[in-house]
Design an enzyme around this catalytic site. Structure first.
Site, PDB file in Angstrom:
ATOM      1  CG  ASP A  63     -45.593 -24.735  48.827  1.00 53.81           C
ATOM      2  OD1 ASP A  63     -46.440 -25.628  48.859  1.00 53.81           O
ATOM      3  OD2 ASP A  63     -44.653 -24.669  49.644  1.00 53.81           O
ATOM      4  CB  THR A  79     -42.453 -16.671  46.166  1.00 50.02           C
ATOM      5  OG1 THR A  79     -41.724 -17.471  47.091  1.00 50.02           O
ATOM      6  CG2 THR A  79     -41.512 -16.118  45.109  1.00 50.02           C
TER       7      THR A  79
HETATM    8  P1  IMP Z   1     -43.961 -20.341  48.005  1.00 55.85           P
HETATM    9  O1  IMP Z   1     -44.003 -21.152  49.268  1.00 55.85           O
HETATM   10  O2  IMP Z   1     -45.282 -20.350  47.299  1.00 55.85           O
HETATM   11  O3  IMP Z   1     -43.438 -18.970  48.244  1.00 55.85           O
HETATM   12  O4  IMP Z   1     -42.962 -21.081  47.020  1.00 55.85           O
HETATM   13  C1  IMP Z   1     -41.608 -20.788  47.109  1.00 55.85           C
HETATM   14  C2  IMP Z   1     -40.737 -21.739  46.384  1.00 55.85           C
HETATM   15  O5  IMP Z   1     -40.708 -22.960  47.115  1.00 55.85           O
HETATM   16  C3  IMP Z   1     -41.143 -22.162  44.980  1.00 55.85           C
HETATM   17  O6  IMP Z   1     -40.839 -21.198  43.995  1.00 55.85           O
HETATM   18  C4  IMP Z   1     -40.301 -23.394  44.849  1.00 55.85           C
HETATM   19  O7  IMP Z   1     -38.981 -23.063  44.489  1.00 55.85           O
HETATM   20  C5  IMP Z   1     -40.306 -23.971  46.254  1.00 55.85           C
HETATM   21  N1  IMP Z   1     -41.222 -25.102  46.340  1.00 55.85           N
HETATM   22  C6  IMP Z   1     -42.464 -25.144  46.838  1.00 55.85           C
HETATM   23  N2  IMP Z   1     -42.998 -26.362  46.729  1.00 55.85           N
HETATM   24  C7  IMP Z   1     -42.047 -27.117  46.111  1.00 55.85           C
HETATM   25  C8  IMP Z   1     -41.986 -28.489  45.690  1.00 55.85           C
HETATM   26  O8  IMP Z   1     -42.916 -29.298  45.852  1.00 55.85           O
HETATM   27  N3  IMP Z   1     -40.817 -28.867  45.099  1.00 55.85           N
HETATM   28  C9  IMP Z   1     -39.772 -28.040  44.895  1.00 55.85           C
HETATM   29  N4  IMP Z   1     -39.786 -26.756  45.259  1.00 55.85           N
HETATM   30  C10 IMP Z   1     -40.918 -26.304  45.872  1.00 55.85           C
END
Ligand code: IMP
Ligand code: MG
Length: 181
Positions: free
Chosen positions: A106, A110
């Site tokens: 996203d 992470t």
């Molecule tokens: P990041 O923002 O790429 O670090 O993502 C971190 C975490 O946010 C992911 O591993 C998911 O657990 C959560 N996440 C991001 N987008 C979604 C979504 O659309 N639905 C549910 N969880 C999400």
């Protein structure tokens, strides 16, 4: 907020997921055949995807390990500060071709953090795999090596994805169609 009262629709059905994950398994088998593949699954989000993915990779020496990270997100994504909550249990990964598996890229905070963290352990090689990619939401440069589906900026739930830690067990992926954020 009660998710049951929102409008929602199926984004990826059980058969969509099954079909794509089978393809990903074949691609990974081709790329990792004869290699010492170590899959590192990020918990909790990737547990269902990873369980299906590893069963679609026909490599007998494949090993699986787990890592849990935490971040001060709002529940919808991660904020910049990612931390290790529990690390992998292998001390020496220098002989392994590592594939980090997560549910989604996203903001990619992470994955960016985990890639740096695992790189410090000097694996033989390191690649990344996500079921979903939301490239429009990036806060850091990141392109997954393997990706199931690239999607628009929609909040998705089910198949490991949670809303307030619930609905991970829904066997397909749905999205709430009236705005959440
Ligand atoms: P990041 O923002 O790429 O670090 O993502 C971190 C975490 O946010 C992911 O591993 C998911 O657990 C959560 N996440 C991001 N987008 C979604 C979504 O659309 N639905 C549910 N969880 C999400
Ligand atoms: Mg989550």
């Amino acid at each position: 907020m009660n998710i049951e009262e929102r409008k929602w629709e199926v984004m990826l059905s059980e058969s969509d997921l099954k079909e794509r994950i089978a393809e990903m398994g074949k691609e990974l088998k081709k790329d990792y055949d004869g290699k010492n593949l170590l899959v590192i699954a990020l918990l909790k989000g990737s547990f269902i995807f990873c369980a299906d993915l590893v069963r679609s990779i026909d490599i007998p020496q494949l090993k699986v390990n787990f890592m849990t990270t935490s971040s001060y997100g709002d529940g919808f994504s991660s904020a910049g500060k990612v931390k290790v909550q529990s690390d992998i249990t292998l001390n020496d990964i220098t002989d392994y071709d590592v594939l980090i598996v997560d549910d989604i890229a996203d903001t990619a905070n992470t994955m960016d953090f985990v890639v740096k963290h695992i790189t410090k352990k000097n694996p033989k090689s390191l690649k990344t795999c996500v079921l979903l990619d939301k490239p429009s939401r990036r806060q850091v440069d990141f392109v997954p090596d393997y990706c199931g589906f690239s999607i628009e900026d929609k909040f998705v739930v089910g198949y490991g994805f949670d809303f307030e830690d619930r609905y991970r067990n829904v066997p397909y992926i749905f999205n709430v169609t009236d705005e959440l954020r």
